[in-house]
Design an enzyme around this catalytic site. Sequence first.
Site, PDB file in Angstrom:
ATOM      1  N   ASP A 168      13.101  -8.931   1.910  1.00 30.06           N
ATOM      2  CA  ASP A 168      13.635  -9.240   0.782  1.00 30.06           C
ATOM      3  C   ASP A 168      13.312  -9.582  -0.356  1.00 30.06           C
ATOM      4  OD1 ASP A 168      16.677 -11.637   0.376  1.00 30.06           O
ATOM      5  OD2 ASP A 168      15.962  -9.678  -0.559  1.00 30.06           O
ATOM      6  N   ASP A 213      15.543  -5.137  -5.719  1.00 34.05           N
ATOM      7  CA  ASP A 213      16.134  -6.098  -4.537  1.00 34.05           C
ATOM      8  C   ASP A 213      16.210  -5.292  -3.204  1.00 34.05           C
ATOM      9  OD1 ASP A 213      18.523  -8.516  -3.753  1.00 34.05           O
ATOM     10  OD2 ASP A 213      17.037  -8.041  -2.876  1.00 34.05           O
TER      11      ASP A 213
HETATM   12  C1  LIG Z   1      27.573  -8.653  -5.207  1.00 31.50           C
HETATM   13  C2  LIG Z   1      26.336  -8.646  -4.493  1.00 31.50           C
HETATM   14  C3  LIG Z   1      26.513  -8.571  -2.999  1.00 31.50           C
HETATM   15  C4  LIG Z   1      25.311  -8.526  -2.395  1.00 31.50           C
HETATM   16  C5  LIG Z   1      24.179  -9.621  -2.821  1.00 31.50           C
HETATM   17  N1  LIG Z   1      22.969  -9.395  -1.824  1.00 31.50           N
HETATM   18  C6  LIG Z   1      22.497 -10.358  -1.035  1.00 31.50           C
HETATM   19  O1  LIG Z   1      23.248 -11.158  -0.812  1.00 31.50           O
HETATM   20  C7  LIG Z   1      21.261 -10.076  -0.485  1.00 31.50           C
HETATM   21  N2  LIG Z   1      20.914 -10.689   0.689  1.00 31.50           N
HETATM   22  C8  LIG Z   1      19.990 -11.196   1.328  1.00 31.50           C
HETATM   23  C9  LIG Z   1      20.053 -11.690   2.326  1.00 31.50           C
HETATM   24  N3  LIG Z   1      21.352 -11.287   2.765  1.00 31.50           N
HETATM   25  C10 LIG Z   1      21.877 -10.674   1.874  1.00 31.50           C
HETATM   26  C11 LIG Z   1      24.099  -9.497  -4.159  1.00 31.50           C
HETATM   27  C12 LIG Z   1      25.304  -9.800  -4.984  1.00 31.50           C
END
Ligand SMILES: C[C@H]1CC[C@H](NC(=O)Cn2ccnc2)CC1
Length: 325
Positions: free
Chosen positions: A33, A217
């Site tokens: 990640d 990301d």
């Molecule tokens: C609205 C979006 C929704 C997705 C979000 N990304 C994460 O949460 C990345 N992540 C890492 C571990 N588990 C998930 C960013 C914001």
Amino acid sequence: NDGSVTATPVDAYDSEYLCPVSIDGQILALEFDSGSSDLWVFSTSLPLSQQKGHVIFDPSKSKNWKALSGYTWNITYGDKSGASGTVGTDVVTVGGTSVSGQAVEIATQVSSQFVSDTANNGLLGLAFSSINTVKPQKQKTFFDLAKPSLSSPVFTADLKHHAPGTYDFGTINSAKYTGAITYTNVVTSKGFWEFTGSGYAVGNGSFVSSSIDAIADTGTTLIYLPDAVVTAYYQQVSGASYDSSQGGYTFPCSATLPNLTLGIGSYRAVVPGQYINYSPRGSKCFGGVQSNTGIGFSIYGDVFLKSQFVIFDGSSTPRLGFASK
Ligand SMILES: C[C@H]1CC[C@H](NC(=O)Cn2ccnc2)CC1
């Protein structure tokens, strides 16, 4: 000691990619990640109900495990998932790259999203160590600890659409991309691989120059962009609409999706339209491009990254490189 590891899609939608990581010989599939900086694993310290279906790290079976007494961690991701626990150090090996004294964060609690995602046994953070959540002293990422032993202080991501790809540490493999690499400066103040995109084009339409503040990301599935871009995109998709019950734009699964071109400097990164048909949801299909409203910046997640060969350059002036493939 450079390394290379396979990144395998967890499902038919490429919703995340998992890589085998050895912790003193115990091998767990972890999500790499570039949007966070904690290395944490499912562990024997979790309630049995939360361990079910997962591969579990057992520190009591590790010869090189050293507990960090009184250290804790607690992380919440943008999707409101999260985990927390205690900390120790161990030998961590990814492909051929081995690091000793790596902080391994043991989960004593994980949110329901992680419990139900049984392929995922934890995360390996590749953002900047400044946002590591360990207290009382924050810990370094695998990449930061590995850097001095790498031929060059870089890692690359070659994620693929519906197929395994690779993360390489220490080398830029010229067999994995075509044409020139375009580099762009990175701002590390938020701890992310943050850069400014130069604009966009929808399908064969003209390029619109606009500065887009974004992060690269690997831990986010979709592309989250400013509303102006997202509405311009779905205006070209017949039957598309914002469906608040599904939490985003959907369209008929039979729709033909235009490519989305995202500018990085003078480079034009093309995301094939088919990558933007993310998954069936209800009677329609859910878009791989969604609005960044509420996030505070744009996110170039896996739907974008898998269309490119990406260099995460951790030299003293960090930068991101992009190339076609
Ligand atoms: C609205 C979006 C929704 C997705 C979000 N990304 C994460 O949460 C990345 N992540 C890492 C571990 N588990 C998930 C960013 C914001």
